[in-house]
Enzyme design. Structure first.
Site, PDB file in Angstrom:
ATOM      1  N   HIS A  61     109.062  14.262  58.175  1.00 17.60           N
ATOM      2  CA  HIS A  61     107.871  13.702  58.840  1.00 17.60           C
ATOM      3  C   HIS A  61     106.659  13.722  57.904  1.00 17.60           C
ATOM      4  O   HIS A  61     105.943  14.712  57.804  1.00 17.60           O
ATOM      5  CB  HIS A  61     107.579  14.548  60.091  1.00 17.60           C
ATOM      6  CG  HIS A  61     106.616  13.910  61.044  1.00 17.60           C
ATOM      7  ND1 HIS A  61     106.881  13.733  62.381  1.00 17.60           N
ATOM      8  CD2 HIS A  61     105.375  13.409  60.858  1.00 17.60           C
ATOM      9  CE1 HIS A  61     105.852  13.152  62.969  1.00 17.60           C
ATOM     10  NE2 HIS A  61     104.923  12.954  62.073  1.00 17.60           N
ATOM     11  N   LEU A  64     102.758   8.593  54.307  1.00 18.88           N
ATOM     12  CA  LEU A  64     102.309   8.048  53.027  1.00 18.88           C
ATOM     13  C   LEU A  64     101.400   6.903  53.463  1.00 18.88           C
ATOM     14  O   LEU A  64     101.714   6.197  54.400  1.00 18.88           O
ATOM     15  CB  LEU A  64     103.508   7.548  52.210  1.00 18.88           C
ATOM     16  CG  LEU A  64     104.553   8.633  51.862  1.00 18.88           C
ATOM     17  CD1 LEU A  64     105.777   8.016  51.211  1.00 18.88           C
ATOM     18  CD2 LEU A  64     103.946   9.708  50.968  1.00 18.88           C
ATOM     19  N   ASP A 152     105.085   6.915  65.780  1.00 20.13           N
ATOM     20  CA  ASP A 152     104.318   8.151  65.535  1.00 20.13           C
ATOM     21  C   ASP A 152     102.848   7.894  65.241  1.00 20.13           C
ATOM     22  O   ASP A 152     102.476   6.927  64.591  1.00 20.13           O
ATOM     23  CB  ASP A 152     104.910   8.960  64.377  1.00 20.13           C
ATOM     24  CG  ASP A 152     104.193  10.289  64.249  1.00 20.13           C
ATOM     25  OD1 ASP A 152     104.167  11.020  65.238  1.00 20.13           O
ATOM     26  OD2 ASP A 152     103.636  10.575  63.188  1.00 20.13           O
ATOM     27  N   ASP A 305     104.533  17.002  58.720  1.00 21.27           N
ATOM     28  CA  ASP A 305     103.544  16.089  59.308  1.00 21.27           C
ATOM     29  C   ASP A 305     102.379  15.915  58.315  1.00 21.27           C
ATOM     30  O   ASP A 305     101.217  15.861  58.712  1.00 21.27           O
ATOM     31  CB  ASP A 305     103.058  16.573  60.681  1.00 21.27           C
ATOM     32  CG  ASP A 305     102.342  15.469  61.452  1.00 21.27           C
ATOM     33  OD1 ASP A 305     102.258  14.333  60.940  1.00 21.27           O
ATOM     34  OD2 ASP A 305     101.857  15.744  62.569  1.00 21.27           O
TER      35      ASP A 305
HETATM   36 ZN   LIG Z   1     102.860  12.391  65.552  1.00 22.58          ZN
END
Ligand SMILES: [Zn+2]
Length: 424
Positions: A61, A64, A152, A305
């Protein structure tokens, strides 16, 4: 890559082979061998006594920022930060500008990544522009090389659309990753809802905003038979739901990020925007529940993340600041702290950061088996350093861990036999 590399006297840890022993690891022409076949003429020898030799770390996760926000991060700089953090592969989220919702963007990312310091696995959008209205071109993105699907950054609000996405995804054999957030509860909030948010006068986000959506994803996975992965789990209640679903045989996997097992909502005190993230940092009780879930298998993976933002978007009032932190270079040290504290063993950490991410994404790697591509990370668990955002490879500096004294880091990262980072 031609040549032979010998990693001498390291502690080889490979959970896929239940291997944990002091031995040498040989790499010949980018492949793990034992021993090399050609006569030993030009051998690059690294004495890695006291270090761990593990399958290259894989981050499920990562954001970029290319295309669209190259001032925050490019595919190249993100991959360099990944290599410095011990990662040989990262999965990148689709919320670029434009959104990765079609085969052309997926191909663009892969072309840019081809010469970079880490493998990049693009994750495509579930819906067009990730706006939650119409499904994106899943088959086309898969054909171009996308490994999974997610919107996401934002949740898929329409349950019917998520159901259809799961139905299509299971027929394409693609993984759905869920950013679980019930926005009618979280909207306007900027930190965990509780005593500290009240004290600071900031609008809070209850843990229920996450767990309600986690339960919906589980219910839909059960209904459709699809495989679903819950991203960045932060709360005890979400973990209870996932634990229960797994016990029923639902095909659900889950990740957390290092900040959720290292920091609590208290990190926000002083209106520290570097501690602002989505989902927010929660309570001590949630932190302890996450540590338990990493140990008992409720959580399958640690992902960063990694979310680069320019300082301009952090040096503003707390409620206006952007969400997220850069995490590629602090993830491993923070994970190693769990091993030192006896929360998990070394083998479990490698499972969480390499073997399981490979299995969840359905990609190669995550193993040191002979005959496989030599994606290898050497970790010095003793090495102490002060983490400084000024010295990172990432173009962004947003980290709550700036200035922290950390112990343990990657000292050698090898991608298909090529050294992408060396700090020995
Ligand atoms: Zn997220």
């Amino acid at each position: 890559m031609n040549g032979i590399i010998q990693l001498k006297n390291g502690r080889i840890i490979d959970p896929t082979q239940k291997r944990d022993e002091i031995a040498d690891l040989w790499i010949e022409n980018g492949i793990i061998v034992n021993p090399p076949k050609t006569p030993a003429t030009a051998i690059e020898v690294h004495d890695v006594k006291g270090c761990w030799v593990v399958p290259g770390l894989i981050d499920l996760h990562v954001h970029l920022r290319e295309p669209g926000e190259e001032y925050k991060e490019t595919i190249e700089t993100g991959c360099r930060a990944a290599a410095a953090g011990g990662f040989t592969a990262v999965a990148c989220m689709p919320n670029t500008k434009p959104v990765n919702d079609n085969g052309a963007i997926t191909r663009f990312i892969l072309e840019k990544a081809a010469s970079c310091a880490a493998r990049v696995y693009p994750v495509g959008a579930i819906s067009q522009e990730s706006n939650g209205e119409k499904l994106a071109a899943h088959g086309e993105m898969k054909a171009a090389g996308a490994v999974a699907l997610t919107d996401d950054g934002r949740p898929v609000l329409d349950s019917r659309l998520m159901r259809r996405a799961m139905e299509y995804a299971s027929s394409h054999e693609m993984l759905i990753m869920s950013h679980a957030e019930e926005v009618s509860l979280s909207r306007g909030g900027c930190m965990h809802e509780g005593e500290i948010s009240t004290r600071l006068g900031l609008r809070g986000i209850p843990a229920a905003a996450e767990s309600i959506m986690v339960y919906r994803e589980i219910a839909l996975a059960e209904l459709t038979g699809a495989r679903v992965h819950i991203s960045h789990v932060s709360s005890e209640q979400s973990l209870a739901l996932i634990r229960n679903a797994k016990a029923r045989g639902v095909k659900v996997t889950a990740e957390t990020a290092p900040h959720y097992f290292t920091l609590t909502e208290r990190a926000v005190l002083g209106y520290n925007t570097h501690a602002k993230m989505s989902p927010p940092l929660r309570t001590e009780k949630d932190l302890q529940a996450i540590r338990t879930a990493l140990r008992d298998g409720t959580l399958d993976a640690i992902a960063t993340d990694h979310a680069p933002h320019s300082i301009l978007q952090k040096e503003v009032e707390f409620n206006l600041a952007a969400n997220g932190i850069v995490g590629l270079e602090t993830s491993l040290p923070l994970g190693l702290a769990l091993v030192r504290e006896g929360v998990i063993g070394a083998d479990r950490l490698i499972e969480l950061m390499s073997c399981a991410p490979a299995a969840i994404l359905g990609v190669a790697g995550g193993t040191l088996r002979v005959g496989g591509t030599a994606d290898v990370t050497v970790i010095d668990p003793q090495k102490r350093f002060t983490f400084s955002t000024e010295k990172t490879f990432s173009l962004s500096k947003n980290s709550p861990f700036d200035g922290w004294d950390l112990q343990g880091k990657a000292v050698l990262t090898i991608l298909a036999g090529r050294i992408t980072y060396c700090d020995i």
